[in-house]
Write a protein that holds these residues in place. Sequence first.
Motif, PDB file in Angstrom:
ATOM      1  N   ARG A 149       0.896  -1.107   0.066  1.00 44.14           N
ATOM      2  CA  ARG A 149      -0.059   0.113   0.001  1.00 44.14           C
ATOM      3  C   ARG A 149       0.754   1.137   0.167  1.00 44.14           C
ATOM      4  N   GLU A 187      -3.993  -3.718 -14.905  1.00 44.25           N
ATOM      5  CA  GLU A 187      -3.120  -3.715 -13.747  1.00 44.25           C
ATOM      6  C   GLU A 187      -2.347  -4.861 -13.415  1.00 44.25           C
ATOM      7  N   VAL A 197      -6.132  -8.318  -5.360  1.00 41.81           N
ATOM      8  CA  VAL A 197      -5.365  -7.182  -5.067  1.00 41.81           C
ATOM      9  C   VAL A 197      -4.991  -6.531  -6.506  1.00 41.81           C
ATOM     10  N   PRO A 198      -5.661  -5.445  -6.895  1.00 41.38           N
ATOM     11  CA  PRO A 198      -6.740  -4.708  -6.155  1.00 41.38           C
ATOM     12  C   PRO A 198      -8.188  -5.323  -6.078  1.00 41.38           C
ATOM     13  N   GLU A 199      -8.887  -4.794  -5.053  1.00 40.81           N
ATOM     14  CA  GLU A 199     -10.168  -5.375  -4.755  1.00 40.81           C
ATOM     15  C   GLU A 199     -11.445  -4.956  -5.851  1.00 40.81           C
ATOM     16  N   LEU A 239      -2.056   6.421  -4.256  1.00 42.35           N
ATOM     17  CA  LEU A 239      -2.882   5.428  -5.183  1.00 42.35           C
ATOM     18  C   LEU A 239      -2.482   6.055  -6.549  1.00 42.35           C
ATOM     19  N   GLY A 293      -7.236   2.648  -9.793  1.00 40.45           N
ATOM     20  CA  GLY A 293      -8.324   2.488  -8.903  1.00 40.45           C
ATOM     21  C   GLY A 293      -9.353   3.204  -9.735  1.00 40.45           C
ATOM     22  N   CYS A 299     -13.049  -0.845  -8.964  1.00 44.22           N
ATOM     23  CA  CYS A 299     -11.742  -1.385  -8.881  1.00 44.22           C
ATOM     24  C   CYS A 299     -10.908  -0.738  -8.083  1.00 44.22           C
ATOM     25  N   GLY A 300     -10.203  -1.267  -6.981  1.00 38.62           N
ATOM     26  CA  GLY A 300      -9.340  -0.589  -6.304  1.00 38.62           C
ATOM     27  C   GLY A 300      -9.143  -0.497  -4.848  1.00 38.62           C
ATOM     28  N   GLU A 301      -8.329   0.002  -4.242  1.00 39.97           N
ATOM     29  CA  GLU A 301      -8.283   0.019  -2.710  1.00 39.97           C
ATOM     30  C   GLU A 301      -9.746   0.441  -2.003  1.00 39.97           C
TER      31      GLU A 301
END
Length: 466
Positions: A64, A224, A352-354, A390, A393, A412-414
Motif C-alpha cells: 500500500r 493492472e 489485489v486490487p479489490e 494511489l 483504482g 476496482c481499487g483500494e
Amino acid sequence: MEEYELIVIGSGPAGRRAAVQAAKLGKSVLVVEGRRRVGGVSVHTGTIPSKTLRETALNLSGWRERGFYGHSYRVKQEIGGDDLGVRLMKTLEHEINVLEHQFHRNKIRTVNGTARFTGPNEVAVRRADGSDLAVRGERILITVGTIPYRPDSVPFDGDHVVDSDAIVECPRVPRSLTVIGAGVIGIEYATIFSAMDVPVTLIEPRETFLDFIDREIIDTFTHELRDRGMVIRTGAEVRSIEKGKDGWVTTTLADGRTVRTEMLLYAAGRTGATAPLDLDKCGLSVDHRGRITVDPKTFQTEVPHIYAAGDVIGFPSLASTSMEQGRIAACHAFGLPLPPAPQYFPYGIYAVPEISTVGMNEQEVRARGISYEVGIARFRETSRGHIMGLNSGMMKMLFSLKTRRLLGVHICGEGATELIHIGQAVLNLKGTLDYFIENTFNYPTLAEAYKIAALDAWNRMPAREG
C-alpha cells in the motif's frame, strides 16, 4: 434418541445464522460440525483465512505504500510461511471463540462428527471416537458448504501441487506459482502472491473470466495485473500436470506451451460436500457438482421439512448472502413472515486490487434496452487517493437517462468492498443521480469518487425540465 426442533448440519455462515435465529425463537437447536471446532469452511479454509492472508501479504510487503516509496519498498524483506501463519492462527482463534460463545449464549448444542441421514427426520453423527450419536429433527437444515474439485489427473501432494484448502492449512511463499482457474478463488490467491513479488502465471481454459463483472472493470483489472508482471493465459486448455524429482511442477497446455513453477494451485471449481450425507435415505438428490436444489424464496428442498442454504445450493456462494439464506430458512421453518429480499446485494472479490459491484453492469443495461449514461471517477482524482499514494483504482456508475435512477456501481481499487455499500443503499432505496450531486461527502475520502463519477455522468445527461 435425542430430539430437536432444528438440526443444522454445518456451522458456516448459513448454519450459524439459522441456528441463532431459531434459538432466539425459543427452539431447541443442534449444530453438527464435521471439524474439531465450529466455523465451517468460511472460518477454517475459506473466507476468513484467505482474507487474513491477503491482509498479511499487503502489510508485510508494503504494497500500500509503494505508490510513494517505489516498487522496491518492502516492510519485511523476506516473507515466509511462518509470517503468514502467525496472523492466520490468531484471527481464526478469535473467530472460533466468538462463534462458540454465541452458541453457548443462545443455548445451542454443538456436536463434532460426520452427519448422515438414516431417515427423513433421523440423523446419525459419527464422532471422533467411532461412536454414533442418533438424533431426530423436526426440521433439518443442510449447510455443509463445498470442497475443492480435485480431478484424478492432478497430482495433489499438499506441498507443491495444492488446492485452496491446502494453501491456507500450511501457508508458504513459493519462488514461483501457477494458478489454474480464474474464478474468484483463483484470482484472489494469484493476486495475493503477486503482491508479495512471487512470479505468477494464471491459466484459464475459457477466453474470459469473471463474466458477471462489468467488462470495463475487468479490462482495468487485467491491465493492472499484466502491468506488474503477472502472466495471464486465457483460452488455454491444460493437457498435463507433472511434478519433477525436485518438486517443481510443469504444466503443459494444449497448444504445446509449458509453465514450470515451484508451486501449482488448482482452483478450477468446487463441489458440494454432500457425499457423506446419504441423502437418498431422506429422499434428496444432488446435481453433478453435488449441489442441492431449493426454492429460492424459502430455501426448502423437495422434502418440505428439510432446508438447504449457503454454498451447497450454488450461486452466489457468498458468506454475506449465505447468512441471509440461513436466517430466512429458519424463519420460514417456524412460521415467521419473511421480509422481502433486497433486489440488489453487493459482490466482493478480495483480489489485489479489490473488485466490488452492485446492481446492473453495462452489458446487462444494454441487453435490457435501457437508455443510460456512465460516470467514471479515478481514485487518483481524489485528494485522499493522493494522500494514500494511489496510482490506480476506478469507480464506474450507471444511471437511467429516463428516470435518472442509479442502475449500478462497479469499483476496482483500494477499499472497493467497503465503498460499495454507499451505492448499495442508494440503489435499493431507488435513489437518483441527484443524491450524489446534492449531498456532501467527507473530505478527503475515497467516497468522494461517488460525487466525481456522478458529476461526470451529469455533464452528459439531458437537462431536467425547469
